[in-house]
Design an enzyme around this catalytic site. Structure first.
Site, PDB file in Angstrom:
ATOM      1  N   THR A   1       0.859  -1.187   0.000  1.00  8.19           N
ATOM      2  CA  THR A   1       0.000   0.000   0.000  1.00  8.19           C
ATOM      3  C   THR A   1       0.891   1.231   0.000  1.00  8.19           C
ATOM      4  O   THR A   1       1.916   1.279   0.690  1.00  8.19           O
ATOM      5  CB  THR A   1      -0.950   0.008   1.203  1.00  8.19           C
ATOM      6  OG1 THR A   1      -1.873  -1.071   1.036  1.00  8.19           O
ATOM      7  CG2 THR A   1      -1.757   1.302   1.275  1.00  8.19           C
TER       8      THR A   1
ATOM      9  N   PHE B   1       1.358   5.040   0.761  1.00 10.44           N
ATOM     10  CA  PHE B   1       0.855   6.110   1.621  1.00 10.44           C
ATOM     11  C   PHE B   1       1.542   7.418   1.226  1.00 10.44           C
ATOM     12  O   PHE B   1       2.729   7.414   0.893  1.00 10.44           O
ATOM     13  CB  PHE B   1       1.189   5.829   3.083  1.00 10.44           C
ATOM     14  CG  PHE B   1       0.432   4.660   3.675  1.00 10.44           C
ATOM     15  CD1 PHE B   1      -0.732   4.869   4.402  1.00 10.44           C
ATOM     16  CD2 PHE B   1       0.885   3.359   3.512  1.00 10.44           C
ATOM     17  CE1 PHE B   1      -1.426   3.810   4.956  1.00 10.44           C
ATOM     18  CE2 PHE B   1       0.192   2.284   4.058  1.00 10.44           C
ATOM     19  CZ  PHE B   1      -0.971   2.513   4.777  1.00 10.44           C
TER      20      PHE B   1
END
Ligand code: PEP
Ligand code: MN
Length: 657
Positions: free
Chosen positions: A539, A541
């Protein structure tokens, strides 16, 4: 056994505890361990632990099953993070990989300076080098002594790197302490107990090498000497042990890394140079060490290894070291870590980021960083990766809450997920960027996502029927969930909130899909680990902060705005930018925009189209582009802006691999 005393224990009560222990056959010694005052008790005495725990001034008693106490994980469950150097930005342990590099020995002022510059350029954060060399042969080069240490300190200061150097006697430790940021105790001296006691008492960080024939237990007991003598900053270094194999200089004991990490809270690094002894094999061993969970490396590098006065055959050429660092950077996310980098000052940075608003910057330093979710959320891990484990943080209950906190200044920055490598973009956050024009992107981190099935201590695979997680958690564990079609899925705000709800309710029929960290925070058990469909699950960020208006704008500020950059993001030249734009509804308009990028040598790493709210069948584009080292990037953006519609520059930042 460790007796932890309460913070306000009186001298009298403390003495009574000591007497109590001595009377029952223990040798006792006082310790300061972090913030705690501790009495360490060793020996074969017998004691009623409950009675001891009830004595005035005793907070708790930890009985350890090992002969060492202060170094044991039983005494301290969290990882110790060792800080080296006055600036405090070199840390070893936790979620970072710290690389120490330099020559085997300091040979001259020029040689150590040149090596320092080369290893620094490649990303080493601590400079190594021996001024006092314990050599097997009395006729071999013994080092330049104190002069060598002075040269090394000078080189370290010039390059912004703290230094680590070997100390061979208690007397020298005292003489060397002024100039040394971290002492190294060499393999041959691992059981030189007088040296350990003296060096430990000086309170400086210590790198303790494992003796060539030392067992793990002996090694940890040597570390115990250091902690018992007073220092709390000890890093263990596996550097190869002696076995029947003679092809390599020693045999790198890779298994010692996970073993020691489970037994002790101290960081463990690896010296692949002395372990292997053959230049061509050093990098493979170094990568294996990182893969096995080492917190860092210490590597011998020499600008001209063939001319080296010691250990030339195992010293890497600077180019080999550069390649190794790139490989480590690529490997780091696989083991859930980030390579620690010291910011490289770069003049062109200001042109992208804008000058810090003096008023705003000062007011924001020390404020927390906002993230969405509960403790243990992936976002919190991303936050700690960038800002450090100790960074003050603020939990909010929505992504919008992060933008609000940053905008109103209650948080200095925020961490928002924007994209998952399997499930795609998180559109809600892209939309928020459009709704908050005063927020800029100033950093990026990519986190490997390992999902676990987390449940109450009493739950089992048979007892559960309800699964809670964020919808992305379900999407990322599709294959696993498909095996249990009867399970009911309940969506939550974030994965850690799902775990917290189970901890609160104590139900055995509910499990959550979340990070192992969330299970630990909430005291729950992991039923299954690594249930994500694809292990290449990351992921992305973004770090956001607030733009400041007014004041002299830097070049391109009209586009980028001058945003506050958290100091922990360093000041490296931004190499990536994000933008949102749409194009006129006519043939070739997207092509015309992209042509500008192509002709200016901008690499487009992401281009995604998305419906525009309120305008059916019209689309906007999200783009990420690389910022080349040469050329005027903002001039290209200005041109791009004239070609596109509704152009919004979201920020320029340092991309993470
Ligand atoms: C060194 O790191 O310079 C060294 C001599 O290593 P070891 O003590 O591991 O042999
Ligand atoms: Mn050496």
């Amino acid at each position: 056994m460790i007796v932890v005393l309460s913070k306000n224990v009186s001298v009298h009560d403390k003495e009574l505890v000591r007497i109590y222990l001595r009377d029952r056959g223990f040798a006792v010694r006082d310790q300061q361990f972090g913030d705690d005052q501790v009495i360490g008790a060793t020996g074969k005495g017998v004691v009623d632990l409950r009675e001891l725990g009830l004595l005035p001034g005793v907070e708790r008693v930890a009985a350890t099953s090992k002969p060492y106490e202060l170094v044991s994980r039983e005494t301290k469950a969290e990882d110790t993070i060792v800080t080296v150097g006055e600036a405090g930005n070199v840390k070893i342990g936790g979620s970072r990989i710290t690389v120490i590099a330099g020559p085997c020995a300091v040979e001259s002022r020029e040689q150590i300076r040149e090596t320092a510059e080369r290893v620094r350029e490649s990303g080493a954060v601590l400079l190594r080098g021996g001024a006092y060399k314990p050599r097997t042969s009395p006729y071999a080069f013994q080092g330049l002594g104190m002069k060598g240490l002075e040269y090394m300190k000078e080189a370290g200061e010039a390059c912004g790197m703290p230094i680590v150097t070997e100390v061979v006697s208690p007397e020298l430790a005292v003489d060397m302490q002024e100039l040394t940021d971290m002492f190294q105790i060499g393999a041959r001296n691992m059981q030189n107990f007088e040296l350990l006691k003296k060096v430990g008492s000086l309170g400086k960080p210590v790198l303790l090498k494992r003796g060539p024939s030392a067992t793990v237990e002996e090694w940890l007991l040597s570390a115990e000497y250091l902690l018992a003598a007073g220092t709390k900053d000890v890093v263990l270094c596996e550097r190869g042990i002696r076995t029947f194999e003679t092809y390599t200089r020693n045999t790198l004991d890779i298994s010692a890394i996970p073993v020691v990490k489970s037994l002790s809270h101290l960081p463990v690094i690896v010296d692949p140079s002395h372990a292997v002894g053959i230049r061509a094999k050093v990098s493979s061993a170094a990568l294996a060490a990182i893969a096995a969970g080492a917190d860092g490396l210490t590597v011998e590098v020499h600008p001209r290894p063939d001319d080296a006065l010691s250990d030339g055959p195992q010293s890497l050429y600077p180019e080999q070291f550069e390649k190794l660092m790139r490989d480590i950077e690529a490997l780091a996310p696989v083991v859930g870590k980030e390579l620690l980098r010291t910011p490289q000052p770069n003049r062109s940075t200001a042109a992208f980021r804008g000058s810090d608003s003096p008023a705003g910057g000062a007011a924001l330093s020390g404020k927390p960083v906002a993230y969405n979710g509960e403790s243990g959320a992936f976002a919190e891990q991303a936050l700690m990766r960038i800002f450090g484990e100790e960074a003050p943080r603020m939990q909010v209950q929505s992504f919008k809450g992060i933008f609000d906190a940053v905008l109103e200044g209650s948080a200095c920055a925020g961490v928002v997920p924007v994209e998952n490598s399997l499930a795609g973009s998180i559109h809600e956050n892209y939309d928020l960027f459009l709704r908050y024009p005063d927020i800029a992107i100033v950093g990026e981190v990519k986190l490997r996502i390992v999902h676990c099935l987390v449940a109450d201590e009493r739950a089992s695979m048979d007892s559960i029927s309800i699964i809670r997680s964020h919808p992305q958690g379900f999407a990322q564990c599709r294959d696993f969930l498909d095996k249990y079609p009867s399970w009911v899925l309940e969506a939550c705000n974030d994965t850690a909130t799902a775990v917290a709800s189970i901890a609160r309710e104590g139900a055995v029929k509910v499990a959550a899909i979340a990070a192992a960290a969330a299970a630990k925070v909430h005291g729950l058990k992991i039923l299954k680990e690594g249930i994500e469909t694809n292990p290449l699950n990351y992921t992305r960020f973004l770090v956001i902060s607030r733009k400041f208006s007014g004041g002299p704008g830097p070049a391109g500020a009209g586009l980028a705005g001058a945003a506050w950059v958290p100091p922990s993001l360093g000041s490296e030249r931004p190499d990536k930018a994000s933008l949102v734009f749409s194009v006129p509804d006519k043939p070739g308009s997207l092509f015309a925009c992209l042509k500008i990028m192509a002709e200016s040598g901008l690499n487009l790493s992401k281009l995604e189209s998305r419906p525009i709210e309120g305008k059916p069948w019209e689309y906007q584009f999200y783009a990420d582009v690389s910022i080349p080292e040469q050329g005027d990037f903002f001039a290209v953006m200005e041109e791009f802006k004239t070609c596109s519609e509704d152009f919004r520059f979201l920020g320029a930042y340092r991309g993470s691999l």
